[in-house]
Write a protein that holds these residues in place. Structure first.
Motif, PDB file in Angstrom:
ATOM      1  N   GLN A  44       0.690  -1.183   0.277  1.00 35.85           N
ATOM      2  CA  GLN A  44      -0.132   0.278  -0.206  1.00 35.85           C
ATOM      3  C   GLN A  44       0.539   1.172   0.438  1.00 35.85           C
ATOM      4  OE1 GLN A  44      -2.291  -1.105   3.786  1.00 35.85           O
ATOM      5  NE2 GLN A  44      -4.041  -1.143   1.938  1.00 35.85           N
ATOM      6  N   PHE A  45       2.228   1.233   0.342  1.00 32.11           N
ATOM      7  CA  PHE A  45       2.600   2.546   0.399  1.00 32.11           C
ATOM      8  C   PHE A  45       3.327   2.841  -0.431  1.00 32.11           C
ATOM      9  CE2 PHE A  45       7.571   3.311   0.325  1.00 32.11           C
ATOM     10  CZ  PHE A  45       6.893   4.808   1.565  1.00 32.11           C
ATOM     11  N   PHE A  71      -3.259  14.360  -1.312  1.00 37.22           N
ATOM     12  CA  PHE A  71      -3.508  12.564  -0.646  1.00 37.22           C
ATOM     13  C   PHE A  71      -3.033  11.495  -0.470  1.00 37.22           C
ATOM     14  CE2 PHE A  71      -7.242   9.841  -0.767  1.00 37.22           C
ATOM     15  CZ  PHE A  71      -8.040   9.911   0.496  1.00 37.22           C
ATOM     16  N   HIS A  72      -3.013  11.429  -1.749  1.00 35.11           N
ATOM     17  CA  HIS A  72      -1.658  10.183  -1.914  1.00 35.11           C
ATOM     18  C   HIS A  72      -0.762  10.371  -0.940  1.00 35.11           C
ATOM     19  CE1 HIS A  72      -4.862   9.012  -5.053  1.00 35.11           C
ATOM     20  NE2 HIS A  72      -4.262   8.139  -4.176  1.00 35.11           N
ATOM     21  N   LEU A  73      -0.160  11.325  -1.522  1.00 34.07           N
ATOM     22  CA  LEU A  73       1.519  11.271  -0.062  1.00 34.07           C
ATOM     23  C   LEU A  73       1.375  11.059   1.087  1.00 34.07           C
ATOM     24  CD1 LEU A  73       4.308  11.714  -0.604  1.00 34.07           C
ATOM     25  CD2 LEU A  73       3.850  14.385  -0.345  1.00 34.07           C
ATOM     26  N   THR A  74      -0.072  11.565   1.705  1.00 32.22           N
ATOM     27  CA  THR A  74      -0.137  11.503   3.385  1.00 32.22           C
ATOM     28  C   THR A  74      -0.519  10.430   3.547  1.00 32.22           C
ATOM     29  OG1 THR A  74      -0.676  13.812   3.051  1.00 32.22           O
ATOM     30  CG2 THR A  74      -1.794  12.543   5.003  1.00 32.22           C
ATOM     31  N   ALA A  75      -1.351   9.725   2.191  1.00 31.62           N
ATOM     32  CA  ALA A  75      -1.794   8.471   2.806  1.00 31.62           C
ATOM     33  C   ALA A  75      -0.726   6.999   2.774  1.00 31.62           C
ATOM     34  CB  ALA A  75      -2.811   8.066   1.610  1.00 31.62           C
ATOM     35  N   ALA A  76       0.295   7.765   2.053  1.00 36.15           N
ATOM     36  CA  ALA A  76       1.735   6.415   1.749  1.00 36.15           C
ATOM     37  C   ALA A  76       2.230   6.276   3.048  1.00 36.15           C
ATOM     38  CB  ALA A  76       2.157   6.831   0.422  1.00 36.15           C
ATOM     39  N   LEU A  77       2.465   7.473   3.401  1.00 35.14           N
ATOM     40  CA  LEU A  77       3.007   8.224   4.632  1.00 35.14           C
ATOM     41  C   LEU A  77       2.691   7.303   6.238  1.00 35.14           C
ATOM     42  CD1 LEU A  77       5.103  11.236   4.025  1.00 35.14           C
ATOM     43  CD2 LEU A  77       5.871   9.325   4.185  1.00 35.14           C
ATOM     44  N   GLY A  78       1.462   7.427   5.788  1.00 31.32           N
ATOM     45  CA  GLY A  78       0.662   6.849   6.750  1.00 31.32           C
ATOM     46  C   GLY A  78       0.178   5.579   7.428  1.00 31.32           C
ATOM     47  N   LEU A 129       3.688   3.661   5.917  1.00 25.98           N
ATOM     48  CA  LEU A 129       4.476   3.611   5.622  1.00 25.98           C
ATOM     49  C   LEU A 129       4.754   3.660   7.747  1.00 25.98           C
ATOM     50  CD1 LEU A 129       7.497   2.997   5.199  1.00 25.98           C
ATOM     51  CD2 LEU A 129       7.918   5.222   5.121  1.00 25.98           C
ATOM     52  N   LYS A 130       3.739   4.520   8.606  1.00 29.57           N
ATOM     53  CA  LYS A 130       3.653   4.421   9.789  1.00 29.57           C
ATOM     54  C   LYS A 130       3.769   3.407  10.528  1.00 29.57           C
ATOM     55  CE  LYS A 130       0.821   5.790  11.908  1.00 29.57           C
ATOM     56  NZ  LYS A 130      -0.494   5.461  12.336  1.00 29.57           N
ATOM     57  N   SER A 131       2.425   2.790   9.461  1.00 27.04           N
ATOM     58  CA  SER A 131       1.489   1.368  10.416  1.00 27.04           C
ATOM     59  C   SER A 131       2.985   0.277   9.950  1.00 27.04           C
ATOM     60  CB  SER A 131       0.446   1.387   9.495  1.00 27.04           C
ATOM     61  OG  SER A 131      -0.876   2.451   9.320  1.00 27.04           O
ATOM     62  N   LYS A 167       5.168   0.913  12.902  1.00 24.79           N
ATOM     63  CA  LYS A 167       4.191   0.693  14.144  1.00 24.79           C
ATOM     64  C   LYS A 167       3.838  -0.872  14.594  1.00 24.79           C
ATOM     65  CE  LYS A 167       0.460   1.935  16.923  1.00 24.79           C
ATOM     66  NZ  LYS A 167      -1.020   3.047  16.266  1.00 24.79           N
ATOM     67  N   TYR A 168       3.749  -1.458  13.426  1.00 22.28           N
ATOM     68  CA  TYR A 168       3.606  -2.655  13.591  1.00 22.28           C
ATOM     69  C   TYR A 168       4.965  -3.467  13.973  1.00 22.28           C
ATOM     70  CZ  TYR A 168       1.399  -7.399  12.082  1.00 22.28           C
ATOM     71  OH  TYR A 168       1.032  -8.859  11.965  1.00 22.28           O
ATOM     72  N   TRP A 169       6.122  -3.598  13.038  1.00 18.44           N
ATOM     73  CA  TRP A 169       7.852  -3.632  13.290  1.00 18.44           C
ATOM     74  C   TRP A 169       7.761  -3.506  14.268  1.00 18.44           C
ATOM     75  CZ3 TRP A 169      10.138  -6.696   9.792  1.00 18.44           C
ATOM     76  CH2 TRP A 169      11.633  -6.556  10.014  1.00 18.44           C
ATOM     77  N   GLY A 170       7.460  -2.578  15.816  1.00 22.20           N
ATOM     78  CA  GLY A 170       7.744  -2.330  16.714  1.00 22.20           C
ATOM     79  C   GLY A 170       7.325  -2.765  17.755  1.00 22.20           C
TER      80      GLY A 170
END
Length: 159
Positions: free
Chosen positions: A101-102, A116-123, A125-127, A130-133
């Motif tokens: 998805q990123f 919008f897509h740029l922000t969603a992509a970074l979201g 990447l954050k997920s 976060k999941y990895w952590g």
């Protein structure tokens, strides 16, 4: 003499970051790799799932052809192995999904200059991180628990 500081600078409604051409190139290339790794992740998830579904049959067949009488225990292990690998597959699936998805969204965001897509992509990447952590914390906690139990058993054996 009276001094008045009048600045004609109005704060903008949306503070923004300007991405240089080089930064956009890095993000676009990262998106390509993320998409590639996401697709490979989906393929491996499928292979793990197929292996998990056949694990019961494989262990049953091994128990049937083994001359060792204790090999009957293998039949019961097939179900456990299947469930374990299905759960492992589910965990791995979300890594592949967030990466994919990123990759898709960052490429769309850069190519079409779409915030919008740029922000969603970074979201996404954050997920992913976060999941990895969270998963890393869980695994480290399990390791710590295993060590405590291990040393507790050893201490109890030496009494």
């Amino acid at each position: 003499m009276e001094t008045t500081d009048t600045l004609d600078v109005q704060p903008s409604a949306e503070p923004g970051i300007v991405l240089t051409f080089e930064a956009q190139t890095y993000l676009r290339e990262s998106g390509k790799w993320a998409t590639f790794l996401g697709i490979l992740g989906f393929i491996f998830c499928g292979l793990i799932l197929i292996g998990a579904l056949f694990a019961g049959a494989i262990f049953s067949k091994l128990a049937a052809i083994s001359p060792n009488p204790s090999a009957v225990m293998l039949q019961g292990m097939g179900g456990f192995i299947s469930v374990f690998y299905i759960l492992l597959d589910l965990v791995y699936f979300f890594f592949a999904l967030y990466l994919y998805q990123f990759g898709i969204k960052i490429k769309q965001g850069i190519v079409f200059a779409d915030q919008f897509h740029l922000t969603a992509a970074l979201g996404k990447l954050k997920s992913f991180f976060k999941y990895w952590g969270i998963l890393t914390i869980i695994i480290l906690s399990l390791y710590a628990l295993i060590l405590v139990v291990f040393f507790g058993v050893i201490a109890a054996m030496h009494r």
